[in-house]
Write an enzyme that holds these catalytic residues in place. Structure first.
Site, PDB file in Angstrom:
ATOM      1  N   TYR A   1       8.249  13.527  -9.426  1.00 19.12           N
ATOM      2  CA  TYR A   1       8.723  13.220  -7.877  1.00 19.12           C
ATOM      3  C   TYR A   1       8.141  11.918  -7.487  1.00 19.12           C
ATOM      4  O   TYR A   1       6.866  11.529  -7.538  1.00 19.12           O
ATOM      5  CB  TYR A   1       8.537  14.262  -7.125  1.00 19.12           C
TER       6      TYR A   1
ATOM      7  N   ASP B   1       3.157   5.393 -11.022  1.00 17.82           N
ATOM      8  CA  ASP B   1       2.948   6.075  -9.735  1.00 17.82           C
ATOM      9  C   ASP B   1       1.532   6.682  -9.590  1.00 17.82           C
ATOM     10  O   ASP B   1       1.505   7.727  -9.985  1.00 17.82           O
ATOM     11  CB  ASP B   1       4.169   7.176  -9.367  1.00 17.82           C
TER      12      ASP B   1
ATOM     13  N   LYS C   1      -1.518   8.738   0.438  1.00 18.43           N
ATOM     14  CA  LYS C   1      -2.374   8.538   1.353  1.00 18.43           C
ATOM     15  C   LYS C   1      -3.881   9.046   1.280  1.00 18.43           C
ATOM     16  O   LYS C   1      -4.622   8.801   2.255  1.00 18.43           O
ATOM     17  CB  LYS C   1      -1.893  10.095   2.369  1.00 18.43           C
TER      18      LYS C   1
END
Length: 434
Positions: A147, A242, A270
């Site tokens: 994802y 990623d 984050k």
């Protein structure tokens, strides 16, 4: 253990369902995959969460990864408070952006320049646009179960929420948008090589979670990441790591430090903002200089480089940098104890379980295993996982509410927390067997 009261959370959920689709602002929070009633979190401190009814939980999802130092870490809270006193947003450049960028580039030698954005989704979306600008090509290779955010071209055989709800992609994504995304099985270099041959000179980039986290924790096979690096270099395609989940989590320099691989572009989320909404993408000067205002690839955001996130990120990364020789070995030790202890509890109860772990990132799959890609992960018994999840939650242990999400241990967890969790898991296995 005394039964938990959930009256306040139940009332909040009823009201939320009148205001938000499914009562939530992100699908997995609805507990659709595990059943039961989601607690409404009121506060966190260290390794613990408290819900609206005052129940305390040991937290093993840590806001889906970034709370590696624990909730409400004093240095991070003070940095946010100080920054907020100067205003929550300027929409203009600040010195804090430079300070955080220096910490990121210190940890990740593959990043010479970067651009801050407001989320991991923005980071991956922008990195892919940049890869297409740099190569002049259209096609993108991603991997089944990975994802990379909810941008249209990335919701093809994605993991995490779409896997949790059994959705193959997403309504609203035109076929014309998805046609340039090639979804291949993770851990198969042969599949990548065949795609590069079939689309010779057409593939702009290969994007990969170096350790899959959004189909549950799935490590790369030996030599797999090095093989991707070689195939991309040979075919003039860019390799994008990623590291939204793995960056600063598995090592100070992320998965690329752990596996000694240098990608062309890196995306982050984050954790670099101390848990606040932030993301970044970066790479070598020659590629990043294609981004506006220097180059033709446009990307912008009023909240990019938000001062609250920059301040929190500086406080977080300084702690990780200055204490990395202490923090990461301790995370490795406690995570190993936890995963092995729960696995032993399953074995003693006669429950089929396969555990995957890399550092402080792990998943207990309710299947015989091994789990090496999405196909093998999808064979997990999700009903058993749901029973396990609910039994653990009812006893004060909060795991990610999906079989297809990685769990995380943080620096605030103690050996007592781990021992208590294993004790709870021993009791929970009876519920798993039904």
């Amino acid at each position: 253990m005394e039964a938990m009261e959930h009256k306040r959370s139940r009332a909040l959920q009823a009201r939320a369902e009148e205001l938000f689709p499914g009562g939530v602002n992100s699908p997995v929070r609805a507990f659709g995959a595990v059943g039961g009633e989601p607690p409404f979190v009121a506060r966190g401190e260290g390794a613990y969460l408290w819900d609206a009814d005052g129940n305390r939980y040991v937290d093993y999802f840590g806001s889906w990864g970034p709370m590696i130092l624990g909730h409400a870490r004093a240095e991070v809270v003070e940095a946010i408070r100080e920054a907020a006193g100067n205003s929550a947003s300027f929409g203009a450049s600040t010195e804090l952006e430079q300070r955080l960028a220096e910490l990121v580039t210190e940890a990740f030698p593959a990043i010479e320049k970067l651009r801050f954005v407001s989320s991991g989704t923005e980071a991956t979306m922008s990195a892919i646009r940049l890869a297409r600008a740099a190569t002049g090509r259209k096609y993108l290779v991603k991997f089944e179960g990975c994802y990379h955010g909810h941008a249209d071209p990335l919701l093809v055989k994605a993991g995490s929420g779409v896997a949790t709800f059994g959705i193959p992609g997403s309504a609203g994504v035109p076929e014309e948008t998805a046609q340039f995304t090639l979804a291949l099985p993770f851990n198969s270099l042969t599949a990548v090589e065949q795609a590069l041959v079939q689309h010779e000179g057409e593939i702009a980039a290969v994007i990969v979670e170096p350790i899959v986290g959004n189909a549950g924790c799935i490590p790369p096979a030996e030599g797999y990441l090095a093989g991707l690096r070689e195939l991309c270099a040979r075919n003039n395609a860019l390799l994008i790591f990623d590291e939204v989940m793995t960056g600063f989590r598995l090592a100070f320099g992320g998965a690329q430090e752990l596996y000694s691989i240098r990608p062309d572009l890196t995306t982050m989320g984050k954790i670099i903002g101390g848990g606040l909404p932030v993301g970044a993408y970066g790479g070598p000067d020659e590629i990043m200089n294609l981004v506006a205002p220097l180059g033709p690839m446009y990307q912008a955001g009023t909240l990019s480089g938000n001062p609250l996130a920059m301040a929190a990120g500086c406080a977080m990364l300084k702690q990780l940098r200055d204490r990395k020789e202490e923090i990461y070995p301790r995370l490795e030790k406690l995570s190993g104890m936890l995963v092995e202890g729960v696995s032993a509890a399953a074995k003693d109860a006669g429950v089929t379980l396969c555990a995957n772990r890399v550092g402080s990132m792990f998943t207990w799959f309710f299947t015989a295993g091994p789990v090496t890609n999405w196909e093998t992960a999808s064979k997990s018994n999700t009903e058993q996982f749901g029973r396990f999840f609910r039994a653990m939650l009812d006893s004060g242990v909060y795991l990610p509410p999906s079989q297809y999400e990685a769990a995380f241990l943080g620096a605030a967890h103690t050996e007592d927390d781990v021992a208590r969790t294993i004790e709870v898991a021993n009791g929970a296995m009876a519920a798993v067997k039904g």
